[in-house]
Design a protein around this motif. Sequence first.
Motif, PDB file in Angstrom:
ATOM      1  N   GLY A 467      33.462  67.167  45.203  1.00 22.83           N
ATOM      2  CA  GLY A 467      32.313  66.943  46.114  1.00 22.83           C
ATOM      3  C   GLY A 467      31.124  67.825  45.765  1.00 22.83           C
ATOM      4  N   ASN A 468      31.374  69.085  45.486  1.00 19.94           N
ATOM      5  CA  ASN A 468      30.280  69.991  45.135  1.00 19.94           C
ATOM      6  C   ASN A 468      29.664  69.606  43.786  1.00 19.94           C
ATOM      7  N   LEU A 469      30.469  69.082  42.871  1.00 17.41           N
ATOM      8  CA  LEU A 469      29.934  68.665  41.579  1.00 17.41           C
ATOM      9  C   LEU A 469      29.009  67.454  41.756  1.00 17.41           C
ATOM     10  N   ASP A 470      29.400  66.515  42.603  1.00 15.21           N
ATOM     11  CA  ASP A 470      28.537  65.359  42.871  1.00 15.21           C
ATOM     12  C   ASP A 470      27.244  65.808  43.560  1.00 15.21           C
ATOM     13  N   LEU A 471      27.330  66.756  44.471  1.00 10.51           N
ATOM     14  CA  LEU A 471      26.141  67.267  45.146  1.00 10.51           C
ATOM     15  C   LEU A 471      25.207  67.968  44.145  1.00 10.51           C
ATOM     16  N   MET A 472      25.817  68.691  43.201  1.00  9.14           N
ATOM     17  CA  MET A 472      25.013  69.379  42.187  1.00  9.14           C
ATOM     18  C   MET A 472      24.233  68.370  41.350  1.00  9.14           C
ATOM     19  N   ARG A 473      24.773  67.233  41.001  1.00 11.89           N
ATOM     20  CA  ARG A 473      24.075  66.221  40.223  1.00 11.89           C
ATOM     21  C   ARG A 473      22.875  65.678  41.011  1.00 11.89           C
ATOM     22  N   GLU A 474      23.059  65.563  42.310  1.00 13.48           N
ATOM     23  CA  GLU A 474      21.961  65.031  43.120  1.00 13.48           C
ATOM     24  C   GLU A 474      20.815  66.052  43.268  1.00 13.48           C
ATOM     25  N   LEU A 475      21.150  67.343  43.314  1.00 10.57           N
ATOM     26  CA  LEU A 475      20.132  68.361  43.553  1.00 10.57           C
ATOM     27  C   LEU A 475      19.386  68.767  42.268  1.00 10.57           C
ATOM     28  N   LEU A 476      20.001  68.606  41.112  1.00  9.39           N
ATOM     29  CA  LEU A 476      19.333  69.018  39.869  1.00  9.39           C
ATOM     30  C   LEU A 476      18.242  68.005  39.510  1.00  9.39           C
ATOM     31  N   ASP A 477      17.147  68.543  38.921  1.00  8.52           N
ATOM     32  CA  ASP A 477      16.097  67.632  38.444  1.00  8.52           C
ATOM     33  C   ASP A 477      16.576  66.988  37.161  1.00  8.52           C
ATOM     34  N   PRO A 478      15.983  65.911  36.757  1.00  8.92           N
ATOM     35  CA  PRO A 478      16.474  65.175  35.586  1.00  8.92           C
ATOM     36  C   PRO A 478      16.550  66.026  34.341  1.00  8.92           C
ATOM     37  N   ALA A 479      15.596  66.906  34.162  1.00  6.76           N
ATOM     38  CA  ALA A 479      15.623  67.712  32.933  1.00  6.76           C
ATOM     39  C   ALA A 479      16.813  68.646  32.922  1.00  6.76           C
ATOM     40  N   ALA A 480      16.991  69.292  34.088  1.00 14.05           N
ATOM     41  CA  ALA A 480      18.137  70.219  34.165  1.00 14.05           C
ATOM     42  C   ALA A 480      19.451  69.450  34.061  1.00 14.05           C
ATOM     43  N   ALA A 481      19.494  68.289  34.723  1.00 13.35           N
ATOM     44  CA  ALA A 481      20.723  67.491  34.672  1.00 13.35           C
ATOM     45  C   ALA A 481      21.049  67.075  33.247  1.00 13.35           C
ATOM     46  N   THR A 482      19.950  66.768  32.484  1.00 12.62           N
ATOM     47  CA  THR A 482      20.198  66.357  31.097  1.00 12.62           C
ATOM     48  C   THR A 482      20.767  67.526  30.302  1.00 12.62           C
ATOM     49  N   ARG A 483      20.228  68.738  30.565  1.00 13.54           N
ATOM     50  CA  ARG A 483      20.693  69.890  29.795  1.00 13.54           C
ATOM     51  C   ARG A 483      22.170  70.242  30.102  1.00 13.54           C
ATOM     52  N   VAL A 484      22.581  70.106  31.358  1.00 11.08           N
ATOM     53  CA  VAL A 484      23.965  70.507  31.723  1.00 11.08           C
ATOM     54  C   VAL A 484      24.914  69.307  31.771  1.00 11.08           C
ATOM     55  N   ALA A 485      24.450  68.131  31.331  1.00 12.45           N
ATOM     56  CA  ALA A 485      25.311  66.932  31.403  1.00 12.45           C
ATOM     57  C   ALA A 485      26.630  67.108  30.634  1.00 12.45           C
ATOM     58  N   PRO A 486      26.595  67.662  29.410  1.00 14.13           N
ATOM     59  CA  PRO A 486      27.890  67.825  28.715  1.00 14.13           C
ATOM     60  C   PRO A 486      28.880  68.709  29.488  1.00 14.13           C
ATOM     61  N   GLU A 487      28.325  69.792  30.080  1.00 13.56           N
ATOM     62  CA  GLU A 487      29.211  70.686  30.839  1.00 13.56           C
ATOM     63  C   GLU A 487      29.769  69.974  32.073  1.00 13.56           C
ATOM     64  N   LEU A 488      28.880  69.210  32.772  1.00  9.94           N
ATOM     65  CA  LEU A 488      29.361  68.482  33.964  1.00  9.94           C
ATOM     66  C   LEU A 488      30.420  67.431  33.577  1.00  9.94           C
ATOM     67  N   LYS A 489      30.187  66.764  32.430  1.00  8.14           N
ATOM     68  CA  LYS A 489      31.168  65.768  31.992  1.00  8.14           C
ATOM     69  C   LYS A 489      32.520  66.426  31.696  1.00  8.14           C
ATOM     70  N   LEU A 490      32.429  67.651  31.099  1.00  9.34           N
ATOM     71  CA  LEU A 490      33.671  68.361  30.806  1.00  9.34           C
ATOM     72  C   LEU A 490      34.409  68.726  32.094  1.00  9.34           C
ATOM     73  N   VAL A 491      33.602  69.128  33.116  1.00  7.22           N
ATOM     74  CA  VAL A 491      34.234  69.458  34.406  1.00  7.22           C
ATOM     75  C   VAL A 491      34.879  68.216  35.012  1.00  7.22           C
ATOM     76  N   ASP A 492      34.172  67.054  34.915  1.00  2.00           N
ATOM     77  CA  ASP A 492      34.766  65.798  35.435  1.00  2.00           C
ATOM     78  C   ASP A 492      36.101  65.476  34.736  1.00  2.00           C
ATOM     79  N   GLU A 493      36.093  65.670  33.429  1.00  2.00           N
ATOM     80  CA  GLU A 493      37.335  65.369  32.703  1.00  2.00           C
ATOM     81  C   GLU A 493      38.474  66.290  33.121  1.00  2.00           C
ATOM     82  N   ARG A 494      38.141  67.584  33.331  1.00  2.00           N
ATOM     83  CA  ARG A 494      39.194  68.523  33.723  1.00  2.00           C
ATOM     84  C   ARG A 494      39.710  68.214  35.134  1.00  2.00           C
TER      85      ARG A 494
END
Length: 668
Positions: A467-494
């Motif tokens: 839930g907090n990871l989904d909230l973080m995606r909504e709160l980040l601006d597109p640029a920041a989201a693009t920069r941390v997308a690989p890390e977020l994807k890794l967290v989703d996989e884990r």
Amino acid sequence: MGSGLSDVASAGRSLFARQSIRNKLLVMVLLPLLGVLPLLGAFLLWWGSEALDRTLLTKVRSDLAVAQGYFERVLGEVGSSATGVAESAALLHALQNEAVNGSQTGSQTGSQTSALTAHKTAPLLARLAQRERLDFINLLPPDPGAADRTSVEVFDPAQQALLGPALRQRVAVPLVATRNAAASARSVEDRAMVMLATRAVRSPDGSLLGHVQAGVLLNRNLPFIDHINEIVYPEGSLPFGSHGTATLFLDDVRISTNVRLFTNGGGPNAAPDSRAIGTRVSQSVRDTVLGRGTPWLDRAFVVNDWYVSAYQPLADSRGRRVGMLYVGILERPFTQLKHGALLSVGALFFAVMIVAAYVSLRWARSIFRPLEQMEATMQRVETGALDARVGAVASDDEVGRLARHLDHLLSVIADNTRGLDAKVAERTQALEAAQQQLVKSEKLATVGQLTASIAHEVNNPIAVIQGNLDLMRELLDPAAATRVAPELKLVDERIERMRLIVTQLLQFARPAEFAGYVESVDPARALDDCLVLAGHQIARTGIRVERDYRATLSPPINRQELQQVLVNLIVNAIHAMPRGGTLRLSTRDVGADGVEIEITDSGSGLTEELLTRLFQPFVTRRPEGTGLGLWISRGLVERYGGDIRAANRQGGQSGAVFTVVLKVAVPG
């Protein structure tokens, strides 16, 4: 009492059932020979002895009847002779002349007349006695009260004046000390036993002129007793060297006999002085014959030997028992004959028994020898010698044909074994793989309840993180989201990986929520597969396995899960019998829609407390156990609508019974 006999009989049958064929055949062969045949021989020996004894008694009974008949005939002849003398014309004429002379000389007294008459008739009476073969004839004065009679009488010494001097010399019989006789203070028998007949002498007009008294003296009357013996026992009538004897007794004293005093001097031609006159009868015979008046028919000791004897009491005119008539035959030759015959029969029976036992044992060997060869062959086959054979058997009966059939069967099995070996190896590999899978399932099942708790606790943080990871995606601006997308994807996989692990753990914690591949399973085959998996443990403990497969239905279930359940139950049964025992596997149909599989051990059984908690988690009797096996097994079976029940064996037998109930129709 009846129950005890039944228990003994049951124990005897059980003992006989455990014996080998050799021992059974030996018992069946030797029991009649060593048991029944000797009993039959003993019975025949006893019967033969009794029959001979009865024959001898019948013989002396008939001999006594002959002697008694002759004795009575002689007594009757004495009476007839006395009648003839009393009615003789010469005696009547003499008495009438004396009566006339007496009436002419009236000065004489009656006694003087009687004495004169007796004196003048004495020569006539002597001639008549010689003619009639009588020992004496006396003329007595008339006595209106006297009656005619013929009887055996005993004369006291005072009465013996009637006998005359010559006869009185034969009367006295000195007593001889005799074995088994009654005690007596007498030293001599001075009484006389006579056959006596008294007849009245009457004139033509019927007046009584006097009485004639005629008789025969029996004391030392050897011709008389020898004649009886010749009539009863003629020459050559007794076989085997036996001889017969006859005796007249006055009271218990032998007054006339052909029994000899000395055995060496005995025999029919012995001198008269060797006769046992003066010896006495045994007290037992005296009490029976003279005391009770009963004839004696039995063996008796006579003077110096045993005789088969018959004694008959003799009574006088007043019915008093005054003596005995005896006949008997020497027992010794017949006893020797009997013993010889008995020994011959016994030897014959023994010889027949030995020959029959030898022949029977030879025949029995032809039966049990091939059976022993077949047993030895099967034992060699069990140890792995598949080329073992019974070989040639001499007999051509059912046993011989069975041996040849067994060899043929072993040859067929050996031919088929090569093809089966490859299939067994293939099947063994598959079962080993299944065993590894079951062992793995057993290990994972031990953490069942703990896994369920952990899964519950882990799922909550995972949900918060997601839930907090989904909230973080909504709160980040597109640029920041693009920069941390690989890390977020890794967290989703884990996170997804963690959910998969929890799901796999829950599959072992709650198996009812997960279903495997279902197929129709043969209960018997499933049990045999499980025995292979647990074979090393069974072999190590020396447990004997019994099978009783009767089920015909095949319930639908996941084969691996059923094997997991059955292996768990079999292993538990093995643990209950650490020192060996019997493991019994059985299947049966329950109606048309169910199958029961029973696993029975001969261990110590289950306590009442354990029975109430047996299928709960972490309940176990073994310190090294986890207590999760039965809980997981019941869960697996319940998934398919079945159940597992536990109980102790009935009928006083130790051990536990686990019953797996499977439904043929799986619930939807």
